[in-house]
Enzyme design. Structure first.
Site, PDB file in Angstrom:
ATOM      1  N   ARG A  56       0.800  -1.229   0.000  1.00 47.38           N
ATOM      2  CA  ARG A  56       0.000   0.000   0.000  1.00 47.38           C
ATOM      3  C   ARG A  56       0.832   1.277   0.000  1.00 47.38           C
ATOM      4  O   ARG A  56       0.624   2.176  -0.815  1.00 47.38           O
ATOM      5  CB  ARG A  56      -0.901   0.062   1.249  1.00 47.38           C
ATOM      6  N   THR A  57       1.748   1.383   0.952  1.00 50.45           N
ATOM      7  CA  THR A  57       2.439   2.656   1.135  1.00 50.45           C
ATOM      8  C   THR A  57       3.302   2.970  -0.083  1.00 50.45           C
ATOM      9  O   THR A  57       3.255   4.081  -0.625  1.00 50.45           O
ATOM     10  CB  THR A  57       3.292   2.601   2.418  1.00 50.45           C
ATOM     11  N   LYS A  91      26.514  -2.648   0.109  1.00 49.43           N
ATOM     12  CA  LYS A  91      27.986  -2.630   0.000  1.00 49.43           C
ATOM     13  C   LYS A  91      28.595  -1.776   1.095  1.00 49.43           C
ATOM     14  O   LYS A  91      29.773  -1.419   1.036  1.00 49.43           O
ATOM     15  CB  LYS A  91      28.396  -2.069  -1.371  1.00 49.43           C
ATOM     16  N   ARG A 116      10.940   3.897   3.436  1.00 48.76           N
ATOM     17  CA  ARG A 116      10.659   2.964   4.539  1.00 48.76           C
ATOM     18  C   ARG A 116      11.944   2.221   4.861  1.00 48.76           C
ATOM     19  O   ARG A 116      12.692   1.814   3.965  1.00 48.76           O
ATOM     20  CB  ARG A 116       9.575   1.956   4.139  1.00 48.76           C
ATOM     21  N   HIS A 148       4.559   5.851  11.475  1.00 51.08           N
ATOM     22  CA  HIS A 148       4.068   5.723  10.095  1.00 51.08           C
ATOM     23  C   HIS A 148       3.075   6.876   9.893  1.00 51.08           C
ATOM     24  O   HIS A 148       1.860   6.683   9.854  1.00 51.08           O
ATOM     25  CB  HIS A 148       3.391   4.365   9.928  1.00 51.08           C
TER      26      HIS A 148
HETATM   27  N1   CP Z   1      -0.384  -0.142   5.872  1.00 55.60           N
HETATM   28  C1   CP Z   1       0.831  -0.367   5.347  1.00 55.60           C
HETATM   29  O1   CP Z   1       1.823   0.224   5.745  1.00 55.60           O
HETATM   30  O2   CP Z   1       0.830  -1.311   4.363  1.00 55.60           O
HETATM   31  P1   CP Z   1       2.098  -1.744   3.536  1.00 55.60           P
HETATM   32  O3   CP Z   1       3.047  -2.440   4.480  1.00 55.60           O
HETATM   33  O4   CP Z   1       1.579  -2.673   2.459  1.00 55.60           O
HETATM   34  O5   CP Z   1       2.729  -0.505   2.968  1.00 55.60           O
END
Ligand code: CP
Length: 338
Positions: free
Chosen positions: A57-58, A86, A107, A135
């Site tokens: 999603r993100t 590396k 991320r 998040h």
């Molecule tokens: N909700 C969320 O962070 O989903 P993903 O891990 O798929 O990005």
């Protein structure tokens, strides 16, 4: 806050007026996200999308949001496809990639890593999840969804919200950010439902109490979801545990299904989950038999994620007032998804 050129790292950087501004811009993005109009306002701009942990999603909705504003996306997925494998530092990686991009979404499995990266970046960085810490864009889309769901049920305000967070509250970064976000609202009552070992970190509970929230902690789901507007389920974050065996101790502890919902919840209780839900037999914290329940908002959350992320890009890159100017009609079959 001053959005233009800012990093988006933590919910703590927002005030209530900032949240209202983000949601106002998200609403403005609806015709574009729903394919009724196209805009080229970010024509020529590049999003550096760097995801060093799995994401559906993100990662994809940040990319889609940028594409929907007319920009292009360059992706790095996993350490193995990056020179970090590396031995390159976050500092060097940030210095390099911020020369290739106009904004970066990132991320990373380490808490604080995105802030460290942002400190060296020459362009705005948006935190797509740093370990079990935060998040922020998920919390924003969750709150946007809560607001829309309450409106659907005739309520115009998040103030007075009653919400239950269920599952792995220790490692779940989405609920950490959401709890911090709820401190901006009045008369919020929150039930934190988890095994004792997976409780919400004490500093976040303290922050909520100091802000005036009523916080109840419990390890029993059924009693705690009886009088809430939102039941927000979460997955056991198995990737944060020392072993699968340890994660297995908690997997499947809380299972929200239609029978439990019918028996314990109020008729309009909205069911949310940041996703992914763990649909394996041993887990199943949010059962597929809820899929036809009209109060299941999980896929409205994912759709809303595009709107909120478009809003963040438009604000950070200072094009909110230009989105419509660079727009045109859609020429392809868009179906009836929305
Ligand atoms: N909700 C969320 O962070 O989903 P993903 O891990 O798929 O990005």
């Amino acid at each position: 806050m001053q959005f233009t050129g800012s990093h988006i790292i933590s919910i703590g950087q927002f005030e209530r007026a900032d949240i209202e501004r983000i949601f106002e811009v998200a609403d403005q993005m609806v015709p574009y996200a729903h394919r009724r109009r196209v805009t080229k306002v970010l024509d020529g701009a590049i999003l550096g999308s760097m995801f060093f942990e799995p994401s559906t999603r993100t990662r994809v909705s940040f990319g889609s949001a940028f594409n929907l504003l007319g920009g292009e996306v360059r992706e790095t997925i996993g350490f193995e496809s990056s020179a970090i494998a590396k031995g390159e530092s976050l500092y060097d990686t940030a210095r390099v990639l911020s020369g290739y991009s106009d904004v970066i979404s990132m991320r990373h499995p380490q808490e604080g890593s995105v802030a460290e990266f942002a400190a060296a970046s020459r362009v705005p960085v948006i935190n797509g999840g740093d370990g079990s810490n935060e998040h922020p864009s998920q919390a924003l889309l969750d709150l946007y969804t809560i607001k829309k769901e309450l409106q659907h049920h005739g309520r115009d305000d998040v103030d007075g919200l009653r919400i239950a967070l269920i599952g792995d509250l220790k490692y779940g970064r989405t609920v950490h950010s959401l709890c911090k976000l709820l401190t901006l609202f009045k008369d919020v009552t929150i039930w934190l439902i988890s095994p004792k070992e997976l409780r919400m970190p004490g500093d976040i509970v303290e922050q909520m109490r100091t802000a005036g929230l009523t916080v109840n902690e419990s390890d029993s789901m059924e009693d705690s979801i009886a009088h809430v507007d939102i039941a927000y389920s979460t997955r056991i974050q198995e990737e944060r545990f020392a072993s699968q065996e340890e994660a297995n101790l908690y997997r499947g502890r809380y299972r929200l299904n239609q029978a439990i919902y019918t028996r314990f919840c109020e008729p309009n209780t909205v069911i949310m989950h940041p996703l992914p839900r763990d649909s394996r037999a041993g887990a199943n914290e949010l059962d597929n038999d809820l899929n036809d329940n009209p109060n299941l908002a999980i896929f409205r959350q994912t759709d809303n994620g595009v709107l909120v992320r478009m809003a963040l890009f438009a604000l950070v890159l200072d094009v909110v007032d230009l989105v419509d100017k660079y727009s045109s009609d859609v020429h392809w079959y868009t179906g009836s998804r929305f």
